[in-house]
Design an enzyme around this catalytic site. Structure first.
Site, PDB file in Angstrom:
ATOM      1  N   THR A  94       4.234   1.847   2.083  1.00  0.00           N
ATOM      2  CA  THR A  94       5.515   2.034   1.396  1.00  0.00           C
ATOM      3  C   THR A  94       6.280   3.214   1.975  1.00  0.00           C
ATOM      4  OG1 THR A  94       4.699   1.076  -0.672  1.00  0.00           O
ATOM      5  CG2 THR A  94       6.582   2.577  -0.830  1.00  0.00           C
ATOM      6  N   ALA A  95       5.626   4.367   2.064  1.00  0.00           N
ATOM      7  CA  ALA A  95       6.304   5.566   2.556  1.00  0.00           C
ATOM      8  C   ALA A  95       6.809   5.382   3.979  1.00  0.00           C
ATOM      9  CB  ALA A  95       5.363   6.766   2.477  1.00  0.00           C
ATOM     10  N   GLY A 143       0.824  -1.194   0.000  1.00  0.00           N
ATOM     11  CA  GLY A 143       0.000   0.000   0.000  1.00  0.00           C
ATOM     12  C   GLY A 143       0.864   1.253   0.000  1.00  0.00           C
ATOM     13  N   CYS A 144       0.266   2.369  -0.402  1.00  0.00           N
ATOM     14  CA  CYS A 144       1.040   3.608  -0.537  1.00  0.00           C
ATOM     15  C   CYS A 144       1.549   4.116   0.809  1.00  0.00           C
ATOM     16  CB  CYS A 144       0.221   4.675  -1.253  1.00  0.00           C
ATOM     17  SG  CYS A 144      -1.460   4.887  -0.622  1.00  0.00           S
ATOM     18  N   TYR A 145       0.680   4.200   1.817  1.00  0.00           N
ATOM     19  CA  TYR A 145       1.140   4.627   3.136  1.00  0.00           C
ATOM     20  C   TYR A 145       2.175   3.652   3.683  1.00  0.00           C
ATOM     21  CZ  TYR A 145      -2.450   8.259   3.873  1.00  0.00           C
ATOM     22  OH  TYR A 145      -3.221   9.394   3.806  1.00  0.00           O
TER      23      TYR A 145
END
Length: 347
Positions: free
Chosen positions: A164-165, A160-162
């Protein structure tokens, strides 16, 4: 649907055929943008039941000039080596098996195969998992932390994007904290552009008239990407007991994601040094000089991540559709097929 051809491609001179399920959405459009420019992708079948027959450029203006049209489904006689799912939950878990049986590799941008503990999956997604045997075989595809596993994988769960960051900034520091015998406690304040909710979210707060000039937190009771992050900290930082408080916010921009991580009680660990050492050889991760902040403008429209640190604070900027979704899926595909890791990616 691929036969043995999927596993015959193992070097940069090979060419593969790809299909995108859910190609009309934002992630699907970003996948098309990457794969259309990929030197080792000979053809792409963009699938969307709701837009079948219409030109892809109508949904994705960046592809103006493309002659591709959406297909309702992958033709039965198509030879497909890589299948990308850019779909809501529960679609990939129902369909991935037949593609794997046909010899294709699957790269799932949905949450269906991200969590190994299916009890945790059920807690966050509301029902039991339909393909537990595939979930057990899947590889979590954050390339910088699992490159060797992805190289031998047929089913990759794109993070997921969050997740990953936060993991890019958290894992190296948590690893250093654990090695120093310190507890790992993280407070993560993160913001995401409105495209993170998908094209068909149907939520008023995502409309320009509502989001523009506004700023708000959401999912205050807990965000489902928390489970991914804790799983990653346990697997790649030897921190099964890590504490995480993660609060997401809606950023009034179409795309972009910024994570600010506070490492509580990390005075004995050099956050910047941990990040710099972890990513010094990574093509798609840039660690700025100590005290400098990443910028969304530096990563928007790319598959790169930009990291920074100041004292006990770690920072990460990515494009939620790039490194946070489609770009990471193509990066994992490149590793799985033995292509140049940045092939097709806007860097």
């Amino acid at each position: 649907m691929g036969g043995e051809t999927a596993r015959s491609h193992s070097n940069m001179s090979s060419s593969i055929q790809a299909a995108i399920i859910g190609a009309r959405g934002y992630v699907g459009g970003e996948l098309l943008h990457c794969l259309a420019r990929h030197p080792q992708v000979g053809g792409v079948i963009p699938c969307s039941a709701s837009a079948a027959g219409s030109p892809v450029a109508e949904a994705h203006p960046r592809l103006a000039g493309s002659e591709l049209k959406f297909a309702a489904a992958v033709p039965a006689d198509a030879q497909v080596d890589a299948v990308f799912f850019a779909t809501p939950p529960r679609v990939a878990m129902a369909e991935a098996g037949r593609w794997l049986a046909a010899g294709a590799k699957v790269f799932d941008c949905s949450p269906d195969f991200r969590l190994k503990d299916l009890g945790v999956w059920e807690k966050w997604y509301g029902e039991g998992h339909a393909s537990p045997e595939l979930a057990a075989k899947s590889v979590y595809g954050l390339v910088e932390h699992a490159r060797e596993e992805i190289a031998g994988a047929d089913l990759v769960a794109v993070p997921g994007c969050y997740a990953t960051a936060i993991q890019l900034a958290a894992v190296p520091v948590a690893r250093a904290l654990a090695a120093a015998g310190q507890e790992v406690s993280i407070v993560a304040d993160c913001v995401s552009g409105t495209s993170g909710a998908g094209r068909s979210a149907g939520r008023d707060e995502l409309l320009l008239a509502e989001a523009g000039g506004n700023y708000q937190a959401y999912a205050l009771a807990g965000h489902r990407h928390s489970a991914e992050i804790l799983q990653g900290l346990a697997a790649h930082a030897a921190c099964p007991g890590a504490a995480l408080r993660f609060v997401p916010h809606l950023l009034p921009l179409p795309r972009g994601m910024f994570a600010t991580l506070h490492f509580i009680g990390a005075a004995e660990v050099d956050v910047h040094a941990a990040l710099a050492a972890a990513y010094k050889d990574e093509a798609l991760v840039e660690v700025l000089a100590a005290g400098r902040s990443p910028q969304l403008a530096a990563v928007t429209g790319t598959a790169r991540a930009q990291l920074g640190a100041a004292g006990s604070v770690g920072l990460c900027a990515i494009d939620n559709l790039g490194k946070g979704a489609a770009g990471q899926a193509v990066q994992a595909c490149n590793v799985a097929f033995g292509f140049s890791e940045t092939a097709g990616l806007p860097c």
